[in-house]
Design a protein around this motif. Structure first.
Motif, PDB file in Angstrom:
ATOM      1  N   THR A 173       0.844  -1.203   0.000  1.00  0.00           N
ATOM      2  CA  THR A 173       0.000   0.000   0.000  1.00  0.00           C
ATOM      3  C   THR A 173       0.876   1.249   0.000  1.00  0.00           C
ATOM      4  O   THR A 173       0.619   2.202  -0.738  1.00  0.00           O
ATOM      5  CB  THR A 173      -0.950   0.014   1.210  1.00  0.00           C
ATOM      6  OG1 THR A 173      -1.795  -1.139   1.141  1.00  0.00           O
ATOM      7  CG2 THR A 173      -1.807   1.270   1.236  1.00  0.00           C
ATOM      8  N   VAL A 198      -4.726  14.256   1.097  1.00  0.00           N
ATOM      9  CA  VAL A 198      -4.917  12.935   1.703  1.00  0.00           C
ATOM     10  C   VAL A 198      -6.234  12.331   1.232  1.00  0.00           C
ATOM     11  O   VAL A 198      -6.298  11.133   0.946  1.00  0.00           O
ATOM     12  CB  VAL A 198      -4.877  13.030   3.245  1.00  0.00           C
ATOM     13  CG1 VAL A 198      -5.186  11.692   3.883  1.00  0.00           C
ATOM     14  CG2 VAL A 198      -3.519  13.527   3.710  1.00  0.00           C
ATOM     15  N   ALA A 217      -6.505   8.814  -0.706  1.00  0.00           N
ATOM     16  CA  ALA A 217      -7.225   7.682  -0.123  1.00  0.00           C
ATOM     17  C   ALA A 217      -8.272   7.103  -1.072  1.00  0.00           C
ATOM     18  O   ALA A 217      -8.647   5.932  -0.943  1.00  0.00           O
ATOM     19  CB  ALA A 217      -7.896   8.111   1.181  1.00  0.00           C
ATOM     20  N   SER A 277      -9.993   3.173   4.979  1.00  0.00           N
ATOM     21  CA  SER A 277     -10.423   4.470   5.497  1.00  0.00           C
ATOM     22  C   SER A 277      -9.306   5.506   5.380  1.00  0.00           C
ATOM     23  O   SER A 277      -8.132   5.166   5.229  1.00  0.00           O
ATOM     24  CB  SER A 277     -10.832   4.320   6.965  1.00  0.00           C
ATOM     25  OG  SER A 277      -9.687   3.998   7.739  1.00  0.00           O
ATOM     26  N   GLN A 278      -9.709   6.753   5.484  1.00  0.00           N
ATOM     27  CA  GLN A 278      -8.724   7.825   5.459  1.00  0.00           C
ATOM     28  C   GLN A 278      -7.775   7.726   6.656  1.00  0.00           C
ATOM     29  O   GLN A 278      -6.570   7.942   6.495  1.00  0.00           O
ATOM     30  CB  GLN A 278      -9.402   9.186   5.405  1.00  0.00           C
ATOM     31  CG  GLN A 278      -8.398  10.281   5.131  1.00  0.00           C
ATOM     32  CD  GLN A 278      -8.675  11.556   5.884  1.00  0.00           C
ATOM     33  OE1 GLN A 278      -9.765  11.762   6.397  1.00  0.00           O
ATOM     34  NE2 GLN A 278      -7.687  12.410   5.940  1.00  0.00           N
ATOM     35  N   ILE A 338      -5.093   5.286   5.716  1.00  0.00           N
ATOM     36  CA  ILE A 338      -4.153   5.909   4.781  1.00  0.00           C
ATOM     37  C   ILE A 338      -3.225   6.855   5.537  1.00  0.00           C
ATOM     38  O   ILE A 338      -2.015   6.893   5.282  1.00  0.00           O
ATOM     39  CB  ILE A 338      -4.909   6.667   3.658  1.00  0.00           C
ATOM     40  CG1 ILE A 338      -5.610   5.685   2.728  1.00  0.00           C
ATOM     41  CG2 ILE A 338      -3.973   7.575   2.873  1.00  0.00           C
ATOM     42  CD1 ILE A 338      -4.684   4.809   1.909  1.00  0.00           C
ATOM     43  N   SER A 339      -3.772   7.587   6.494  1.00  0.00           N
ATOM     44  CA  SER A 339      -2.956   8.518   7.288  1.00  0.00           C
ATOM     45  C   SER A 339      -1.876   7.773   8.071  1.00  0.00           C
ATOM     46  O   SER A 339      -0.757   8.281   8.213  1.00  0.00           O
ATOM     47  CB  SER A 339      -3.835   9.325   8.241  1.00  0.00           C
ATOM     48  OG  SER A 339      -4.636  10.223   7.503  1.00  0.00           O
TER      49      SER A 339
END
Length: 116
Positions: A17, A32, A36, A42-43, A46-47
């Protein structure tokens, strides 16, 4: 390059990823939310990936008004590439010496067979 930063780079690159995120960022900086979008996560997930990339110095976040664009940073990749190239050169040298030894052994065997 310190081993700590080299370790952080390879740890960050070990995840598919995070490699996909870097691949996307090579095309240019994005928010972001936009980053994403293509991922089935979910965001916040990704964060977390971005935090690992950021700790390794592979990405940075800017400020553009309300936006916080994320961009790729090439320096850690250059350092990792230089480290890898050193080992590739050493291994190539080992293979060349092995090839030369095998050729020498082959020539010796050929000479011995002629004398028999």
């Amino acid at each position: 390059m310190a081993f700590d930063s080299l370790d952080a780079t390879f740890i960050a690159l070990a995840d598919p990823t995070r490699r996909a995120i870097l691949n996307r960022l090579v095309q240019g900086e994005v928010s972001v939310m936009d980053l994403a979008e293509p991922f089935a996560m979910s965001q916040p997930a990704i964060s977390k990936h971005l935090k690992v990339l950021e700790n390794a110095g592979l990405v940075s976040r800017g400020r553009d008004g309300q936006r916080r664009p994320v961009r790729a940073e090439p320096a850690p990749l250059r350092e990792a590439t230089a480290w890898l190239e050193t080992y590739c050169e050493r291994l190539e040298g080992n293979f060349q010496r092995l090839d030369a030894l095998l050729e020498e052994m082959k020539a010796t065997q050929t000479k011995e067979k002629r004398h028999d």
